[in-house]
Design a protein around this motif. Structure first.
Motif, mmCIF file in Angstrom:
data_model
loop_
_atom_site.group_PDB
_atom_site.id
_atom_site.type_symbol
_atom_site.label_atom_id
_atom_site.label_comp_id
_atom_site.label_asym_id
_atom_site.label_seq_id
_atom_site.Cartn_x
_atom_site.Cartn_y
_atom_site.Cartn_z
ATOM 1 N N ASN A 3 43.455 4.557 54.240
ATOM 2 C CA ASN A 3 42.341 4.886 55.118
ATOM 3 C C ASN A 3 41.477 3.653 55.264
ATOM 4 O O ASN A 3 41.379 2.833 54.346
ATOM 5 C CB ASN A 3 41.551 6.092 54.618
ATOM 6 C CG ASN A 3 40.928 5.851 53.270
ATOM 7 O OD1 ASN A 3 39.797 5.384 53.168
ATOM 8 N ND2 ASN A 3 41.671 6.151 52.199
ATOM 9 N N ARG A 21 37.810 4.767 62.720
ATOM 10 C CA ARG A 21 38.026 5.054 61.300
ATOM 11 C C ARG A 21 39.213 5.998 61.194
ATOM 12 O O ARG A 21 39.322 6.966 61.962
ATOM 13 C CB ARG A 21 36.770 5.661 60.676
ATOM 14 C CG ARG A 21 35.587 4.695 60.690
ATOM 15 C CD ARG A 21 34.387 5.208 59.923
ATOM 16 N NE ARG A 21 33.347 4.203 59.863
ATOM 17 C CZ ARG A 21 33.252 3.262 58.936
ATOM 18 N NH1 ARG A 21 34.173 3.214 57.971
ATOM 19 N NH2 ARG A 21 32.273 2.384 58.954
ATOM 20 N N GLN A 23 42.782 7.644 58.729
ATOM 21 C CA GLN A 23 43.602 7.831 57.535
ATOM 22 C C GLN A 23 44.994 8.252 57.991
ATOM 23 O O GLN A 23 45.155 8.884 59.038
ATOM 24 C CB GLN A 23 43.008 8.864 56.577
ATOM 25 C CG GLN A 23 42.859 10.257 57.140
ATOM 26 C CD GLN A 23 42.234 11.202 56.126
ATOM 27 O OE1 GLN A 23 41.502 10.790 55.228
ATOM 28 N NE2 GLN A 23 42.526 12.477 56.264
#
Length: 206
Positions: A3, A21, A23
């Motif tokens: 991540n 952002r 993951q």
């Protein structure tokens, strides 16, 4: 489960466009990537949720941006539904299908997914047809690309050598050429995208 954070910028003049952002991790189906992108002022720009099967085909994709959402997957080509996120909007959902191999879009997830789907050896190249959803409108566009894996070089790290793959990607309609660098299931750099943070090592290429 890697991540981290990608910075997004205009590939021509470097103007900051925000960040994503993310993951990602292998799972029962194959591989899943979840990302949320933000404008420079911190407001949400869009979301990406992509799941690949064990053969790296997109069995599920969900995108949201600019009041639109797209849901789709691969089945005899690719199929999708594009609709307004607000049910009160007077816009009917539109279904689409194409004999393309996979999807692409603004998220780094799609560069990783395409590279894994092609599974090229060093020096090899391949042509692929993709349906693209970009910008806040998420309007579909079919395009053809050529991908060539130029090199795979080991880079030393604290946990051992990291194989970095260097691809050259050519848009066969416009002739635009991009260089893409990735390792495992993490993109390191591409025009308009740079990896800024990574909290755990990437998963190796499978």
């Amino acid at each position: 489960m890697p991540n981290g954070r990608y910075s997004l910028h205009d590939p021509h003049d470097g103007t900051p466009l925000g960040e994503e952002r993310f993951q990602c991790a292998p799972g029962p189906a194959g591989w899943r990537y979840v990302g949320k992108s933000y404008r420079p002022d911190g407001t949400v720009l869009g979301t990406t949720d992509l799941t690949l099967d064990a053969r790296h085909r997109p069995i599920r994709v969900e995108l949201r941006s600019g009041g639109w959402q797209v849901r789709g997957g691969a089945l005899d080509g690719v199929h999708w539904v594009r609709a307004a996120t607000d049910p009160a909007t007077d816009t009917d959902a539109a279904e689409g299908a194409d004999r393309a191999h996979a999807f692409t879009g603004d998220s780094p997830a799609f560069l990783i997914a395409t590279a894994r789907l092609l599974d090229l050896d060093p020096g090899a190249s391949s042509r692929i047809r993709l349906v693209s959803f970009t910008g806040e409108a998420l309007a579909p566009r079919t395009l053809d690309q050529s991908w060539q894996l130029l090199t795979v070089e080991d880079h030393p790290t604290d946990t051992g050598p990291l194989p970095v793959e260097h691809y050259r990607v050519t848009d066969l309609e416009t002739g635009e050429v991009r260089d893409v660098h990735l390792t495992g299931d993490v993109l390191l750099a591409a025009p308009g995208i740079d990896l800024e943070e990574l909290e755990s090592p990437p998963n190796p290429r499978r």
